[in-house]
Scaffold this active site. Structure first.
Site, short mmCIF file in Angstrom:
data_model
loop_
_atom_site.label_atom_id
_atom_site.label_comp_id
_atom_site.label_asym_id
_atom_site.label_seq_id
_atom_site.Cartn_x
_atom_site.Cartn_y
_atom_site.Cartn_z
N GLY A 89 0.18 -0.89 -0.02
CA GLY A 89 0.07 -0.17 -0.03
C GLY A 89 0.72 1.71 -0.05
N ARG B 195 2.33 -1.17 -6.50
CA ARG B 195 2.41 0.34 -7.03
C ARG B 195 3.99 1.00 -6.40
NH1 ARG B 195 -2.06 3.29 -7.01
NH2 ARG B 195 -3.14 1.25 -5.92
N ARG C 267 -7.56 4.25 -13.19
CA ARG C 267 -7.45 4.29 -12.94
C ARG C 267 -8.32 6.09 -12.60
NH1 ARG C 267 -3.74 5.91 -10.65
NH2 ARG C 267 -4.30 5.44 -8.54
N TYR D 143 -11.62 6.17 -9.94
CA TYR D 143 -11.23 5.67 -8.42
C TYR D 143 -10.32 7.91 -9.07
CZ TYR D 143 -8.75 1.90 -8.15
OH TYR D 143 -8.76 0.70 -7.90
N CYS E 114 -17.18 4.99 -25.33
CA CYS E 114 -18.56 6.19 -25.56
C CYS E 114 -18.89 6.15 -23.77
CB CYS E 114 -19.65 5.43 -25.51
SG CYS E 114 -19.26 4.90 -27.65
N GLU E 115 -18.41 6.59 -23.53
CA GLU E 115 -18.60 7.05 -21.49
C GLU E 115 -18.69 8.06 -21.45
OE1 GLU E 115 -20.18 4.42 -19.35
OE2 GLU E 115 -20.02 3.38 -20.50
C1 PLP Z 1 -3.68 -5.71 -3.78
C2 PLP Z 1 -2.48 -6.14 -2.05
C3 PLP Z 1 -1.36 -5.36 -2.30
C4 PLP Z 1 -0.41 -4.32 -3.34
O1 PLP Z 1 -0.84 -3.45 -3.28
P1 PLP Z 1 -0.39 -1.67 -3.35
O2 PLP Z 1 -0.70 -0.72 -3.07
O3 PLP Z 1 0.04 -1.67 -4.79
O4 PLP Z 1 1.55 -2.10 -2.80
C5 PLP Z 1 -0.64 -6.22 -1.30
N1 PLP Z 1 -1.61 -6.83 -0.45
C6 PLP Z 1 -2.61 -7.66 -0.90
C7 PLP Z 1 -3.16 -8.74 0.10
C8 PLP Z 1 -3.36 -6.70 -1.61
O5 PLP Z 1 -4.54 -7.30 -1.78
#
Ligand code: PLP
Length: 420
Positions: free
Chosen positions: A240, A283, A319, A323, A349-350
């Site tokens: 994350g 990411r 994305r 989001y 077409c959105e």
């Molecule tokens: C998507 C996911 C990640 C990776 O998330 P990032 O934001 O891309 O780092 C890690 N662990 C689990 C269980 C996920 O579903």
């Protein structure tokens, strides 16, 4: 370290490749990745671990192109997979099973069997029913498997609600009380070793606070488990860590990926423990390493807006539509100093098919090319054939040469899959 910058003639360069040379060779739209940027991100992660028993895993769902997996494998990363398909790709890329963890709320019996048979490092359990299923499979195969329970700490990652996973209102993980029950249940089985604990609170997280709150929660739970005689050998902290989508054009410095800002502080509380620590980053490993290159088809002015209509669309990079995500957009030739406010949109077409809204950009003309930056993660991996648009090609910059790593689809290959 320059990797995305304008040269003295105002042409956008990716590593040492002038991107205008790529659009002269390859039809747009396409993705292009930097092998070196992926390596730099992996090295940033590895440099944070010190003497810790550490297994960084790459979350394959961010981008599953095998050529990228190969680079990440060479950096000694394991992988975090969330489907049988991802497990297949990870194994096929030569990632050793003992470096693979498997998460997700709905693993099928077949997927679990494959994981148990391969002897992967950990299956991360997300419900009581899933634990029952894993116990049944392991008993039947008479094979041992190590599991972690994914706990949901009810912590707000302060990110977009669609990518926040650590609140009790989300489908992921189990509550602390349920986790305790599941550990007790699993420790009764002779084939299951419940020796891990897993969390993943969300994505595109830019500060350390939600992580530290999670660590506090985990430490308390581990103490309670060990008091009950259930030893915890490894902690999987999830992923994350965000990237700086606003500033991908970096001049002389590498863009801030938040790895160095968050990871040392996140790992520090585990420095004096014997436990193994895993993280699962997607990411922050590949996001900054990818661009979506697109051509301007038409400039359309209405009494209210100026629309720049490009040849890629939400089916290639969803994305912004999904989001309202921001991606920095750069012309391949920055000859124009005058700016104007435009919407960058695709042909689908959105109304939600846009890459930028009311964005101030240098004045653009039909036939110009744009780089949509920060597109290496959750770009191609989330693409679709909507509006019957084929998946686009992917190229890799390696040693300043450009090679094809995915040919793209043709409409004929799509058509051939259907009954005629
Ligand atoms: C998507 C996911 C990640 C990776 O998330 P990032 O934001 O891309 O780092 C890690 N662990 C689990 C269980 C996920 O579903």
């Amino acid at each position: 370290m320059k990797y995305l910058y304008y040269n003295s003639e105002d042409y956008l360069c990716f590593e040492k490749v002038d991107l205008s040379s790529t659009v002269a060779t390859y039809p747009t739209p396409f993705y292009i990745y930097s092998a070196e940027e992926i390596r730099r991100n992996c090295k940033d992660v590895l440099s944070c671990s010190g003497s810790l028993d550490f297994l960084p895993c790459y979350a394959l769902k961010a981008n599953y192109n095998p050529s990228l997996l190969k680079i990440i494998k060479q950096m000694n990363f394991g992988t975090d997979v969330v489907s049988g398909g991802e497990l297949f790709f990870a194994l096929k890329s030569g990632i050793p099973p003992e470096k693979i963890v498997f998460a997700g709320v709905g693993k099928s019996k077949d997927e679990i069997s494959r994981a148990v048979n391969e002897g992967i490092y950990s299956i991360n359990i997300e419900s009581k029913s899933e634990l029952d299923q894993v116990m049944t499979v392991a008993n039947k195969l008479q094979k041992k498997i190590v599991i972690a329970i994914r706990v949901n700490p009810d912590i707000d990652a302060k990110t977009h609600p669609y990518i926040s996973t650590g609140l009790h209102s989300s489908k992921f993980g189990v509550t602390r009380d349920m986790a305790l029950q599941l550990y007790r249940q699993a420790s009764q089985s002779s084939y299951i070793e419940p020796s891990g604990i897993h969390v993943h609170i969300g994505s595109q997280i830019e500060t350390i606070e939600p992580y530290l709150a999670t660590v506090k929660f985990l430490k308390a739970l581990i103490t309670q488990l060990e008091d009950e005689g259930i030893p915890i050998r490894y902690i999987d902290l999830g992923g994350g860590i965000g990237i700086d989508y606003q500033h991908q054009l970096n001049g002389n410095e590498k863009p801030n990926t938040y790895i160095k800002k968050i990871l040392p502080g996140l790992l520090k509380p585990f420095k004096n423990e014997k436990r193994k620590v895993l993280i699962e980053l997607g990411r922050s490993i590949v996001g900054s390493a990818g661009l979506l290159i697109t051509k301007i088809l038409y400039v359309k002015e209405t009494p209210h807006k100026k629309f720049i209509i490009v040849d890629s669309a939400m089916n290639n990079l969803i994305r912004p539509s999904l989001y309202n995500a921001y991606h920095q957009i750069l012309p391949l030739n920055h000859k124009e100093n005058l700016t104007e406010v435009v919407d960058i949109v695709g042909p689908v077409c959105e109304t939600s098919d846009f890459f930028a809204k009311d964005r101030s950009l240098p004045v653009l003309n039909e036939g110009d090319y744009l780089a949509i930056t920060g597109a290496g993660a959750y770009g191609q991996a989330l693409s679709s054939n909507y509006n019957l648009r084929p998946m686009i090609a992917e190229y890799l910059v390696e040693d300043n040469r450009v090679q094809t790593i995915f040919k793209g689809e043709s409409i004929e290959t799509i058509a051939s899959k259907y009954k005629t």
